[in-house]
Design a protein around this motif. Structure first.
Motif, PDB file in Angstrom:
ATOM      1  N   HIS A 171      39.578  51.841  34.219  1.00 39.47           N
ATOM      2  CA  HIS A 171      39.257  52.133  35.611  1.00 39.47           C
ATOM      3  C   HIS A 171      37.751  52.288  35.817  1.00 39.47           C
ATOM      4  CE1 HIS A 171      39.724  53.848  39.648  1.00 39.47           C
ATOM      5  NE2 HIS A 171      38.871  54.782  39.284  1.00 39.47           N
ATOM      6  N   HIS A 172      37.056  52.879  34.860  1.00 39.27           N
ATOM      7  CA  HIS A 172      35.622  53.127  35.013  1.00 39.27           C
ATOM      8  C   HIS A 172      34.837  51.814  35.037  1.00 39.27           C
ATOM      9  CE1 HIS A 172      36.331  57.392  34.630  1.00 39.27           C
ATOM     10  NE2 HIS A 172      36.986  57.194  33.497  1.00 39.27           N
ATOM     11  N   GLN A 173      35.279  50.830  34.264  1.00 40.03           N
ATOM     12  CA  GLN A 173      34.623  49.525  34.268  1.00 40.03           C
ATOM     13  C   GLN A 173      35.215  48.585  35.307  1.00 40.03           C
ATOM     14  OE1 GLN A 173      34.515  47.785  30.362  1.00 40.03           O
ATOM     15  NE2 GLN A 173      33.585  49.576  29.406  1.00 40.03           N
ATOM     16  N   GLN A 174      36.340  49.003  35.921  1.00 41.66           N
ATOM     17  CA  GLN A 174      37.048  48.158  36.897  1.00 41.66           C
ATOM     18  C   GLN A 174      37.369  46.795  36.288  1.00 41.66           C
ATOM     19  OE1 GLN A 174      37.480  49.322  40.697  1.00 41.66           O
ATOM     20  NE2 GLN A 174      37.729  50.841  39.099  1.00 41.66           N
ATOM     21  N   LEU A 175      37.848  46.810  35.040  1.00 42.11           N
ATOM     22  CA  LEU A 175      38.064  45.564  34.320  1.00 42.11           C
ATOM     23  C   LEU A 175      39.305  45.655  33.447  1.00 42.11           C
ATOM     24  CD1 LEU A 175      36.649  42.783  33.735  1.00 42.11           C
ATOM     25  CD2 LEU A 175      35.699  43.877  31.696  1.00 42.11           C
ATOM     26  N   LYS A 186      38.941  41.309  36.886  1.00 42.79           N
ATOM     27  CA  LYS A 186      38.270  42.348  37.654  1.00 42.79           C
ATOM     28  C   LYS A 186      39.224  42.986  38.665  1.00 42.79           C
ATOM     29  CE  LYS A 186      33.731  40.130  37.360  1.00 42.79           C
ATOM     30  NZ  LYS A 186      32.608  39.551  38.132  1.00 42.79           N
ATOM     31  N   PHE A 187      39.057  44.297  38.820  1.00 40.36           N
ATOM     32  CA  PHE A 187      39.797  45.054  39.827  1.00 40.36           C
ATOM     33  C   PHE A 187      38.768  45.521  40.833  1.00 40.36           C
ATOM     34  CE2 PHE A 187      42.006  48.999  41.300  1.00 40.36           C
ATOM     35  CZ  PHE A 187      43.166  48.399  41.751  1.00 40.36           C
ATOM     36  N   VAL A 199      42.377  46.795  47.736  1.00 37.53           N
ATOM     37  CA  VAL A 199      41.873  46.618  46.376  1.00 37.53           C
ATOM     38  C   VAL A 199      42.498  45.348  45.815  1.00 37.53           C
ATOM     39  CG1 VAL A 199      41.390  49.031  45.880  1.00 37.53           C
ATOM     40  CG2 VAL A 199      43.678  48.189  45.552  1.00 37.53           C
ATOM     41  N   ARG A 200      41.717  44.621  45.013  1.00 35.80           N
ATOM     42  CA  ARG A 200      42.136  43.292  44.583  1.00 35.80           C
ATOM     43  C   ARG A 200      41.940  43.110  43.081  1.00 35.80           C
ATOM     44  NH1 ARG A 200      37.740  40.640  47.923  1.00 35.80           N
ATOM     45  NH2 ARG A 200      36.942  42.755  47.673  1.00 35.80           N
ATOM     46  N   VAL A 201      42.801  42.302  42.492  1.00 38.35           N
ATOM     47  CA  VAL A 201      42.627  41.876  41.113  1.00 38.35           C
ATOM     48  C   VAL A 201      42.169  40.419  41.153  1.00 38.35           C
ATOM     49  CG1 VAL A 201      43.790  41.367  38.938  1.00 38.35           C
ATOM     50  CG2 VAL A 201      44.294  43.489  40.150  1.00 38.35           C
ATOM     51  N   VAL A 202      41.022  40.147  40.517  1.00 35.68           N
ATOM     52  CA  VAL A 202      40.393  38.833  40.608  1.00 35.68           C
ATOM     53  C   VAL A 202      40.264  38.232  39.218  1.00 35.68           C
ATOM     54  CG1 VAL A 202      38.353  37.564  41.384  1.00 35.68           C
ATOM     55  CG2 VAL A 202      39.106  39.593  42.643  1.00 35.68           C
ATOM     56  N   VAL A 207      41.623  35.584  43.744  1.00 38.49           N
ATOM     57  CA  VAL A 207      42.408  36.805  43.935  1.00 38.49           C
ATOM     58  C   VAL A 207      43.863  36.528  43.548  1.00 38.49           C
ATOM     59  CG1 VAL A 207      43.227  38.506  45.607  1.00 38.49           C
ATOM     60  CG2 VAL A 207      40.911  37.583  45.805  1.00 38.49           C
ATOM     61  N   VAL A 208      44.329  37.215  42.500  1.00 36.43           N
ATOM     62  CA  VAL A 208      45.702  37.005  42.050  1.00 36.43           C
ATOM     63  C   VAL A 208      46.642  38.084  42.565  1.00 36.43           C
ATOM     64  CG1 VAL A 208      45.047  35.720  39.984  1.00 36.43           C
ATOM     65  CG2 VAL A 208      45.258  38.219  39.872  1.00 36.43           C
TER      66      VAL A 208
END
Length: 258
Positions: A171-175, A186-187, A199-202, A207-208
């Motif tokens: 979560h801290h790296q959003q990855l 990426k989140f 919020v998106r997962v890329v 964007v998936v």
């Protein structure tokens, strides 16, 4: 279970909490009347009264939602959990995160819950709770365990049935990363939303998946309130994308008010 049943059960939990608070207050007042020195009973009344009012409002709110939600026949057959492209998320009362995932037709698609829940967790401050290692399970609507998630301080590992790590979301790296995916996924939070409703997962600039609230198709509002969070997946997303997204969702909602 349907969303209608969920609303009824949630309403009942609020009602039981209200009755319990009133019962405890009554007992304390009765005990106080028999004590040789009268304690300040008025100070006891205020917090119990306020708590009862809040619980009663919750009961009335969810009871109204249950009455408004349309009835759905529960013998409808649903597809495999990972074939869905849209999930609507609700929270069930529990000491730790228990996330129910509903199909847009209002039937339960699956749930995410901590495997070992204890009542004393209700009393544990978030600062201490964040340091505990937690194991979550992903279940389909039949109760079949589909995956494990190990969470420590908002870092979530996705495990297979043999408890081998297949993906990790930080979560801290959003990855999110996996052994076969060095680039990572990426989140991202929407830059134009101060309330984090988007919020998106890329993956590779595509964007998936997307987690958002505040809107939904009109036909879904027959079962769900407009602010119900919606988790949507692109048609190109695979099972790995969905599991990694769910790991990010666990981290995102782990310390929400639920």
């Amino acid at each position: 279970m349907s969303i209608k049943q969920y609303y009824y059960r949630t309403a009942q939990s609020y009602l039981y909490a209200c009755i319990l608070a009133i019962t405890l207050l009554t007992l304390l007042l009765m005990i106080g009347l028999f004590l040789p020195s009268r304690p300040p009973l008025g100070l006891l009344f205020i917090p119990f009264f306020l708590f009862s009012v809040v619980q009663l409002q919750g009961y009335l709110r969810y009871r109204k939602r249950a009455k408004e939600a349309l009835f759905v026949c529960l013998d409808q057959k649903l597809d495999d959990f990972f074939t869905y492209s849209d999930y609507l998320l609700t929270f069930a009362p529990a000491p730790a995160l228990r996330l129910l995932l509903f199909h847009p037709n209002s039937l339960l698609a699956g749930e995410i819950k901590e495997l070992n829940q204890t009542r004393w967790r209700y009393l544990l401050p978030d600062m201490l709770d964040r340091r505990l290692k937690k194991t979550f399970g992903l279940y389909d609507s039949t109760g079949k365990l589909l995956a494990y998630f190990i969470a420590v301080n908002q870092k979530v590992e996705v495990m297979d049935e043999d408890m081998n790590v297949v993906m990790v979301y930080d979560h801290h790296q959003q990855l999110g990363t996996s052994p076969s995916d060095e680039a990572g996924v990426k989140f991202m939070r929407s830059s134009h939303s101060s309330t984090y409703t988007d919020v998106r997962v890329v993956r590779e600039e595509k964007v998936v998946s997307r987690l958002q609230k505040g809107w939904m198709p009109t036909k879904w509002t027959k079962h769900f309130t407009i602010n119900t969070p919606i988790l949507s997946f692109d048609i190109s997303s695979n099972q790995a994308d969905k599991l990694l997204t769910l790991a990010a969702v666990i981290s995102h909602y782990q310390y929400e008010n639920h």
